[in-house]
Write an enzyme that holds these catalytic residues in place. Sequence first.
Site, PDB file in Angstrom:
ATOM      1  N   THR A 185      18.579 -37.903 -25.705  1.00 52.34           N
ATOM      2  CA  THR A 185      17.483 -38.877 -25.765  1.00 52.34           C
ATOM      3  C   THR A 185      16.603 -38.656 -24.543  1.00 52.34           C
ATOM      4  O   THR A 185      17.102 -38.258 -23.490  1.00 52.34           O
ATOM      5  CB  THR A 185      18.003 -40.318 -25.688  1.00 52.34           C
ATOM      6  OG1 THR A 185      18.680 -40.465 -24.443  1.00 52.34           O
ATOM      7  CG2 THR A 185      18.946 -40.630 -26.820  1.00 52.34           C
ATOM      8  N   GLU A 331      20.493 -42.528 -31.091  1.00 50.71           N
ATOM      9  CA  GLU A 331      21.866 -43.030 -30.968  1.00 50.71           C
ATOM     10  C   GLU A 331      22.439 -43.513 -32.293  1.00 50.71           C
ATOM     11  O   GLU A 331      23.618 -43.833 -32.398  1.00 50.71           O
ATOM     12  CB  GLU A 331      21.907 -44.206 -29.967  1.00 50.71           C
ATOM     13  CG  GLU A 331      21.744 -43.822 -28.507  1.00 50.71           C
ATOM     14  CD  GLU A 331      20.293 -43.766 -28.054  1.00 50.71           C
ATOM     15  OE1 GLU A 331      19.395 -43.607 -28.916  1.00 50.71           O
ATOM     16  OE2 GLU A 331      20.047 -43.870 -26.844  1.00 50.71           O
ATOM     17  N   LYS A 440       4.888 -44.886 -26.099  1.00 54.24           N
ATOM     18  CA  LYS A 440       5.126 -43.958 -27.210  1.00 54.24           C
ATOM     19  C   LYS A 440       3.826 -43.255 -27.538  1.00 54.24           C
ATOM     20  O   LYS A 440       2.888 -43.871 -28.008  1.00 54.24           O
ATOM     21  CB  LYS A 440       5.586 -44.748 -28.435  1.00 54.24           C
ATOM     22  CG  LYS A 440       7.047 -45.072 -28.386  1.00 54.24           C
ATOM     23  CD  LYS A 440       7.775 -44.130 -29.318  1.00 54.24           C
ATOM     24  CE  LYS A 440       9.258 -44.241 -29.126  1.00 54.24           C
ATOM     25  NZ  LYS A 440       9.978 -43.830 -30.321  1.00 54.24           N
ATOM     26  N   TRP A 445       8.119 -40.059 -25.979  1.00 54.18           N
ATOM     27  CA  TRP A 445       8.120 -41.105 -24.959  1.00 54.18           C
ATOM     28  C   TRP A 445       7.505 -40.647 -23.653  1.00 54.18           C
ATOM     29  O   TRP A 445       7.737 -39.523 -23.221  1.00 54.18           O
ATOM     30  CB  TRP A 445       9.559 -41.531 -24.681  1.00 54.18           C
ATOM     31  CG  TRP A 445      10.176 -42.331 -25.771  1.00 54.18           C
ATOM     32  CD1 TRP A 445       9.782 -42.376 -27.072  1.00 54.18           C
ATOM     33  CD2 TRP A 445      11.307 -43.192 -25.655  1.00 54.18           C
ATOM     34  NE1 TRP A 445      10.602 -43.211 -27.767  1.00 54.18           N
ATOM     35  CE2 TRP A 445      11.543 -43.727 -26.934  1.00 54.18           C
ATOM     36  CE3 TRP A 445      12.133 -43.572 -24.605  1.00 54.18           C
ATOM     37  CZ2 TRP A 445      12.583 -44.609 -27.182  1.00 54.18           C
ATOM     38  CZ3 TRP A 445      13.167 -44.449 -24.854  1.00 54.18           C
ATOM     39  CH2 TRP A 445      13.387 -44.971 -26.124  1.00 54.18           C
TER      40      TRP A 445
HETATM   41  P1  AMP Z   1      14.239 -42.255 -30.578  1.00 57.87           P
HETATM   42  O1  AMP Z   1      15.647 -42.324 -30.161  1.00 57.87           O
HETATM   43  O2  AMP Z   1      13.420 -41.300 -29.784  1.00 57.87           O
HETATM   44  O3  AMP Z   1      14.139 -42.023 -32.040  1.00 57.87           O
HETATM   45  O4  AMP Z   1      13.557 -43.647 -30.296  1.00 57.87           O
HETATM   46  C1  AMP Z   1      14.111 -44.835 -30.782  1.00 57.87           C
HETATM   47  C2  AMP Z   1      13.184 -45.965 -30.498  1.00 57.87           C
HETATM   48  O5  AMP Z   1      11.928 -45.761 -31.142  1.00 57.87           O
HETATM   49  C3  AMP Z   1      13.669 -47.298 -31.014  1.00 57.87           C
HETATM   50  O6  AMP Z   1      14.593 -47.911 -30.144  1.00 57.87           O
HETATM   51  C4  AMP Z   1      12.353 -48.075 -31.106  1.00 57.87           C
HETATM   52  O7  AMP Z   1      11.954 -48.569 -29.839  1.00 57.87           O
HETATM   53  C5  AMP Z   1      11.368 -47.008 -31.516  1.00 57.87           C
HETATM   54  N1  AMP Z   1      11.144 -47.026 -32.972  1.00 57.87           N
HETATM   55  C6  AMP Z   1      11.708 -46.240 -33.907  1.00 57.87           C
HETATM   56  N2  AMP Z   1      11.239 -46.541 -35.124  1.00 57.87           N
HETATM   57  C7  AMP Z   1      10.363 -47.551 -34.971  1.00 57.87           C
HETATM   58  C8  AMP Z   1       9.543 -48.329 -35.861  1.00 57.87           C
HETATM   59  N3  AMP Z   1       9.530 -48.109 -37.164  1.00 57.87           N
HETATM   60  N4  AMP Z   1       8.767 -49.295 -35.323  1.00 57.87           N
HETATM   61  C9  AMP Z   1       8.766 -49.529 -33.998  1.00 57.87           C
HETATM   62  N5  AMP Z   1       9.498 -48.841 -33.114  1.00 57.87           N
HETATM   63  C10 AMP Z   1      10.298 -47.865 -33.586  1.00 57.87           C
END
Ligand code: AMP
Length: 547
Positions: A185, A331, A440, A445
């Site tokens: 991550t 995760e 984002k 990120w």
């Molecule tokens: P990642 O592990 O890089 O996929 O990021 C996960 C994070 O992305 C989550 O904890 C959310 O904060 C954000 N995220 C993923 N999908 C969404 C969604 N549909 N709407 C808003 N935030 C999202």
Amino acid sequence: MQGLMQNAPLLISSLIEYAALYHGDREIVSKTVEGPIHRTNYRELNRRAKQVANALTRLGVKHGDRIGTLAWNGYRHMELYYGVSGIGAVLHTINPRLFPEQIEYIVNHAEDQYIFVDLTFVPLLEKLAPALKPVKGYIVMTDEAHMQKCTLPNAIAYETLIARESDELTWPVFDENTASSLCYTSGTTGNPKGVLYSHRSTVLHSFAVCMKDVLGVNSADSILVIVPLFHANAWGIPYGACMSGAKLVLPGQHLDGKSVYELLSQEKVTMTAGVPTVWLMLFGYLDQNPDAKLPDLQRVVIGGSAAPRSMIERFEKQFGASTIHAWGMTEMSPLGTTGNLLPKHAGTPFDKRIDVQVKQGRAVYGVEMKIIDDEGRELSRDGKAFGDLVVRGPWITAGYFKGEGGQILDKDNWFKTGDVATLDPDGYMQITDRSKDVIKSGGEWISSIDLENEAVGHPAVAEAAVIGIAHPKWQERPLLIVVTKKDMDVSREDLLKFLEGRVAKWWLPDDVVFVKDLPHTATGKLLKTKLRQDFKDYRFPGADAAE
Ligand code: AMP
């Protein structure tokens, strides 16, 4: 009393064996890094995955060894998904968009034995290779004709490596809890942390991917996989597609609107999946080409960040395609919720229905979730109360690789997602905020804290805060807010120049504003909620032109 059923282990190799046997002719179409479109099928994919497996064994790769990939979405990457995990080695998909220093850190942390690399990323690895101590050799994912001269130690072309191998192999059988793949991550603070999936978690997650009320992946689908194979298992589609025999369309490196439209149209794509930024680029192309048609498109999965209302509306109005708003995390393998409608929504007026679809959706079977307050008490599922979203289930991490971050579950195995959300009486979850203040940008990120730390490194800066501001193309871009030291001055341009080279280029703030002071909490921390409020009407100069 125990049941009397066979305890067959759930192994990833069973997915490709099934696809080869029952959907052997189903196509896998790739836009290659070398240029042309390449077509193969599941029978061939299984055959070549076995050649990869035999090659790895010849190289001395053992059960549990990590094998890195630095590659776009293409058929060779798919072969590695199966060839590496199939023999009990661990596929480590590396995100090429990470900082070079982060890539160096994770390759060393993962102790990758070999790295498979697309031509595109050879120059990046050439710079890093001297510091990548555990890596014994590099396999460039091309053929001899396209192989470039490179300084990577023990470099060999992929096709040369596998050409000499037999395609005979009975996939080995082992414990289903064996590690299968690893994905780091890109967290906000500190080093990236590794999420280590197992064969069991991956196969269970694949069943979910194929459920009608989740992504509904099935044999009639032609799926354009925009979400990268290096990001959270491409949302499980590479595995679910084998389980169901869906046609796969893999777009390679070009994700501009024209390239995406052409694949959607030419390959009669029925389902596609990606972050909102990609769809905004597609819309940009569609605006220029009003006659564009996509008669086959049925479902668009949007996740990674919130799907804007206008996006959901446009896919439906222009193409009759429904949006599946999905939420999850690396995760979580990654699927947590999907925003499908319920029978009760039939006949609901358009606007009211979109109100439901902008929410992140309902928990997928296999994922338990609840929202809690600061004391850990469960909050009401009334669609109004919001709190920390916690989850647990068989495809949710139990701890990061090598114990980084320590104990991450509470005593009842709940994992804190870092998201703040509401849950409504129908089970629809909606993210209201992030507990971290990560920005984002295009599905990736940007750490606000890292940017702040770099900015305060400038001699004229007293204090700095970075917040994400809505951007028409990238969802969010960083705005740097600065308090200068008394009697000192710095221009916007000089500050941005100062940050260049200190942070990745795409992390550079889109603008800098100067203020007299910044709001703080009682304990002296920056009060970002107040800043976001103060700057809620702020727009980046020229941002609208990017629409
Ligand atoms: P990642 O592990 O890089 O996929 O990021 C996960 C994070 O992305 C989550 O904890 C959310 O904060 C954000 N995220 C993923 N999908 C969404 C969604 N549909 N709407 C808003 N935030 C999202």
